[in-house]
Scaffold this active site. Structure first.
Site, PDB file in Angstrom:
ATOM      1  N   SER A 107     -17.083  19.775  38.817  1.00  0.00           N
ATOM      2  CA  SER A 107     -17.503  19.384  37.461  1.00  0.00           C
ATOM      3  C   SER A 107     -16.317  19.364  36.502  1.00  0.00           C
ATOM      4  O   SER A 107     -15.387  20.166  36.629  1.00  0.00           O
ATOM      5  CB  SER A 107     -18.544  20.395  36.963  1.00  0.00           C
ATOM      6  OG  SER A 107     -18.588  20.398  35.554  1.00  0.00           O
ATOM      7  N   TYR A 132     -16.734  13.424  32.395  1.00  0.00           N
ATOM      8  CA  TYR A 132     -17.406  13.048  31.150  1.00  0.00           C
ATOM      9  C   TYR A 132     -16.383  12.254  30.358  1.00  0.00           C
ATOM     10  O   TYR A 132     -15.234  12.693  30.221  1.00  0.00           O
ATOM     11  CB  TYR A 132     -17.820  14.284  30.344  1.00  0.00           C
ATOM     12  CG  TYR A 132     -19.018  15.013  30.888  1.00  0.00           C
ATOM     13  CD1 TYR A 132     -20.263  14.399  30.935  1.00  0.00           C
ATOM     14  CD2 TYR A 132     -18.924  16.330  31.340  1.00  0.00           C
ATOM     15  CE1 TYR A 132     -21.377  15.068  31.431  1.00  0.00           C
ATOM     16  CE2 TYR A 132     -20.032  17.005  31.836  1.00  0.00           C
ATOM     17  CZ  TYR A 132     -21.244  16.367  31.875  1.00  0.00           C
ATOM     18  OH  TYR A 132     -22.347  17.025  32.360  1.00  0.00           O
ATOM     19  N   THR A 167     -20.696  10.728  34.831  1.00  0.00           N
ATOM     20  CA  THR A 167     -22.037  11.162  34.421  1.00  0.00           C
ATOM     21  C   THR A 167     -22.428  10.442  33.137  1.00  0.00           C
ATOM     22  O   THR A 167     -21.702  10.468  32.142  1.00  0.00           O
ATOM     23  CB  THR A 167     -22.054  12.692  34.227  1.00  0.00           C
ATOM     24  OG1 THR A 167     -21.746  13.292  35.485  1.00  0.00           O
ATOM     25  CG2 THR A 167     -23.409  13.183  33.753  1.00  0.00           C
ATOM     26  N   LYS A 180     -23.494   8.548  37.890  1.00  0.00           N
ATOM     27  CA  LYS A 180     -24.486   9.626  38.075  1.00  0.00           C
ATOM     28  C   LYS A 180     -25.387   9.722  36.848  1.00  0.00           C
ATOM     29  O   LYS A 180     -24.886   9.883  35.726  1.00  0.00           O
ATOM     30  CB  LYS A 180     -23.755  10.957  38.288  1.00  0.00           C
ATOM     31  CG  LYS A 180     -24.667  12.168  38.363  1.00  0.00           C
ATOM     32  CD  LYS A 180     -23.872  13.426  38.693  1.00  0.00           C
ATOM     33  CE  LYS A 180     -24.753  14.654  38.770  1.00  0.00           C
ATOM     34  NZ  LYS A 180     -25.122  15.185  37.457  1.00  0.00           N
ATOM     35  N   HIS A 240     -30.398  14.777  35.657  1.00  0.00           N
ATOM     36  CA  HIS A 240     -29.614  15.963  35.312  1.00  0.00           C
ATOM     37  C   HIS A 240     -30.424  17.244  35.573  1.00  0.00           C
ATOM     38  O   HIS A 240     -30.320  18.236  34.857  1.00  0.00           O
ATOM     39  CB  HIS A 240     -29.162  15.896  33.850  1.00  0.00           C
ATOM     40  CG  HIS A 240     -27.767  16.411  33.626  1.00  0.00           C
ATOM     41  ND1 HIS A 240     -26.661  15.617  33.681  1.00  0.00           N
ATOM     42  CD2 HIS A 240     -27.295  17.649  33.332  1.00  0.00           C
ATOM     43  CE1 HIS A 240     -25.572  16.325  33.431  1.00  0.00           C
ATOM     44  NE2 HIS A 240     -25.936  17.573  33.228  1.00  0.00           N
TER      45      HIS A 240
HETATM   46  C1  FMN Z   1     -25.934  25.046  35.475  1.00  0.00           C
HETATM   47  C2  FMN Z   1     -25.793  23.567  35.636  1.00  0.00           C
HETATM   48  C3  FMN Z   1     -24.629  22.939  35.217  1.00  0.00           C
HETATM   49  C4  FMN Z   1     -24.476  21.570  35.396  1.00  0.00           C
HETATM   50  N1  FMN Z   1     -23.300  20.989  35.031  1.00  0.00           N
HETATM   51  C5  FMN Z   1     -23.122  19.670  35.267  1.00  0.00           C
HETATM   52  C6  FMN Z   1     -21.873  19.067  34.958  1.00  0.00           C
HETATM   53  O1  FMN Z   1     -20.953  19.702  34.498  1.00  0.00           O
HETATM   54  N2  FMN Z   1     -21.758  17.743  35.204  1.00  0.00           N
HETATM   55  C7  FMN Z   1     -22.778  16.979  35.735  1.00  0.00           C
HETATM   56  O2  FMN Z   1     -22.620  15.778  35.937  1.00  0.00           O
HETATM   57  N3  FMN Z   1     -23.958  17.547  36.028  1.00  0.00           N
HETATM   58  C8  FMN Z   1     -24.146  18.852  35.821  1.00  0.00           C
HETATM   59  N4  FMN Z   1     -25.340  19.429  36.149  1.00  0.00           N
HETATM   60  C9  FMN Z   1     -26.402  18.609  36.759  1.00  0.00           C
HETATM   61  C10 FMN Z   1     -26.287  18.622  38.281  1.00  0.00           C
HETATM   62  O3  FMN Z   1     -25.150  17.950  38.736  1.00  0.00           O
HETATM   63  C11 FMN Z   1     -27.507  17.940  38.922  1.00  0.00           C
HETATM   64  O4  FMN Z   1     -27.672  16.652  38.382  1.00  0.00           O
HETATM   65  C12 FMN Z   1     -28.802  18.728  38.767  1.00  0.00           C
HETATM   66  O5  FMN Z   1     -28.556  20.097  38.729  1.00  0.00           O
HETATM   67  C13 FMN Z   1     -29.718  18.386  39.930  1.00  0.00           C
HETATM   68  O6  FMN Z   1     -30.894  19.103  39.879  1.00  0.00           O
HETATM   69  P1  FMN Z   1     -31.127  20.476  40.687  1.00  0.00           P
HETATM   70  O7  FMN Z   1     -30.408  21.511  39.904  1.00  0.00           O
HETATM   71  O8  FMN Z   1     -32.590  20.651  40.641  1.00  0.00           O
HETATM   72  O9  FMN Z   1     -30.557  20.309  42.057  1.00  0.00           O
HETATM   73  C14 FMN Z   1     -25.517  20.799  35.974  1.00  0.00           C
HETATM   74  C15 FMN Z   1     -26.685  21.438  36.403  1.00  0.00           C
HETATM   75  C16 FMN Z   1     -26.821  22.807  36.238  1.00  0.00           C
HETATM   76  C17 FMN Z   1     -28.087  23.457  36.736  1.00  0.00           C
END
Ligand code: FMN
Length: 385
Positions: A108, A132, A158, A254, A278
């Site tokens: 990330s 981002y 993203t 994404k 997300h």
């Molecule tokens: C704690 C947390 C931090 C996240 N940080 C990012 C991030 O920095 N960049 C991003 O594209 N998605 C981020 N996401 C989204 C995840 O990449 C993903 O799309 C999402 O968690 C998928 O759902 P799931 O948690 O049910 O597997 C984050 C999700 C969580 C739970």
């Protein structure tokens, strides 16, 4: 460390015991009424699996192609911010476990470890980076350049965070507003001494991608707040065209949830998309990803690779998404919970669990491989009544 949790749900409970509440809620929570979050896990039951017997399928082959590579398993670690706050050096530990299992991992933009840190720590397997795009394209440019230097071959852009979703758990915990550790946060941390010790050992955290850039603030909290403010809310398809020209490697968009946007991503020159909301953290009331996957796959008609994330906690969830046309699955919270529960061993255990579940599921469906599952597609599913 030997970890024996029996499901990703168990890892979630272990993470809850280990983390200060403010961080556990940040991972676990969704936006607003958390309707989309609930649908993300709940909607897998819309599909049933065909049980087939006496097929003589022994052993099963789980390797499959996605993102230009043969991967040992049909899933990878998705980008999750701040893994290094959930366990000391969390990003490095997660990458090590992923590479040991021969699956990719995506770092990330909001990570404690930088791409260079991962490479220095010997993580030399397939490494992707999530970007981002900031208002200042010069800064975005520095992130892209760092990805090139680190030998990243796939960039995930993203696009579902133009503004941040309303996250009530974070608001109640004061997570968004916080830029330094106050008494309430300090008290919450003191209740988790093992986590505190781990953090002390890992050293002062910061956002790896902006390390040394003093204008982002002193510590992790200030840096994260500044970076969040700088994410460009006016990002448009024109910016995707800019990035497509700038980045010569594989480009993945994404955060696609609509067939028309999937077609635009294809026309903008993306190599793949991640069907994602997300993890139910952005537009509450949006559909689950598994619900929209078939219409997106149909609209693209094989023109572009489709990956998916959102709610994947079990091998059967992954099998359903592959049958519906996804080439691979990204793990979000499953990664975060596993890192928090047990660092590298935790992630290795989560990967093992999912590997075992996928293997058993294929066997009971009379399928010999993930590739056979891909070939049979929706034919191995039934709609639940
Ligand atoms: C704690 C947390 C931090 C996240 N940080 C990012 C991030 O920095 N960049 C991003 O594209 N998605 C981020 N996401 C989204 C995840 O990449 C993903 O799309 C999402 O968690 C998928 O759902 P799931 O948690 O049910 O597997 C984050 C999700 C969580 C739970």
């Amino acid at each position: 460390m030997t970890l024996t949790f029996a499901s990703i749900g168990d890892a979630r409970l272990a993470a809850k015991r280990r983390l200060p509440k403010i961080f556990f809620d940040y991972i676990d929570g969704g936006s607003s009424a958390e309707e989309t979050l609930a649908a993300s896990t709940g909607d897998f039951s819309r599909w049933q699996l065909e049980q087939r017997v006496l097929a003589g399928v022994q052993p099963r082959k789980l390797a499959t192609d996605f993102l230009g590579r043969r991967n040992a398993l049909p899933f990878m670690l998705g980008p999750v911010g701040f893994l290094g706050l959930f366990a000391g050096k969390g990003e490095i530990l997660a990458a090590r476990a992923a590479h040991a299992a021969d699956i990719p991992t995506c770092l990330s933009n909001f990570s404690i470890a930088s791409l260079a840190d991962l490479r220095q720590a010997g993580c030399d397997g397939p490494l992707h980076f999530q970007l981002y795009v900031l208002k200042d394209r010069g800064l975005a440019e520095t992130f892209v350049a760092a990805a090139e230097v680190a030998g990243v071959d796939t960039l995930f852009l993203t696009v579902d965070t133009a503004v941040t979703g309303v996250r009530e758990r974070d608001a109640r915990n004061g997570f968004r507003a916080v830029t330094r550790i106050g008494p309430r946060m300090g008290f919450g941390m003191a209740l988790r001494p093992a986590w505190c010790l781990d953090m002390l050992r890992a050293g002062k955290p910061g956002v790896g991608a902006v390390r040394g850039q003093t204008e982002f603030g002193a510590g992790i909290l200030e840096q994260a707040a500044t970076l969040s403010r700088l994410i460009d809310p006016a990002l448009s398809w024109g910016d995707v065209a800019w990035l497509r020209r700038r980045w010569t490697g594989r480009l993945v968009i994404k955060g696609i949830l609509h067939a028309d946007d999937a077609l635009r991503a294809r026309d903008a020159g993306a190599d793949a998309i991640v069907v994602s909301n997300h993890g139910g953290r952005q537009l509450d009331g949006a559909p689950s990803t598994i619900a929209v996957l078939p219409e997106i796959v149909d609209a693209l008609a094989g023109d572009m690779e489709v990956l998916i994330d959102g709610g994947f906690r079990r091998g059967t969830d992954i099998i359903k998404a592959i049958a519906l046309g996804a080439s691979g699955v990204l793990l979000g919270r499953a990664t975060a919970f596993a890192v928090a529960a047990g660092g590298e061993a935790g992630v290795a255990r989560a990967i093992d669990l999912l590997r075992g579940e996928i293997d058993v599921t294929l066997a009971l469906m009379g399928l010999s491989s993930v590739d056979e599952l891909k070939a049979k597609g929706r034919g191995v599913l039934r709609k639940s009544r």
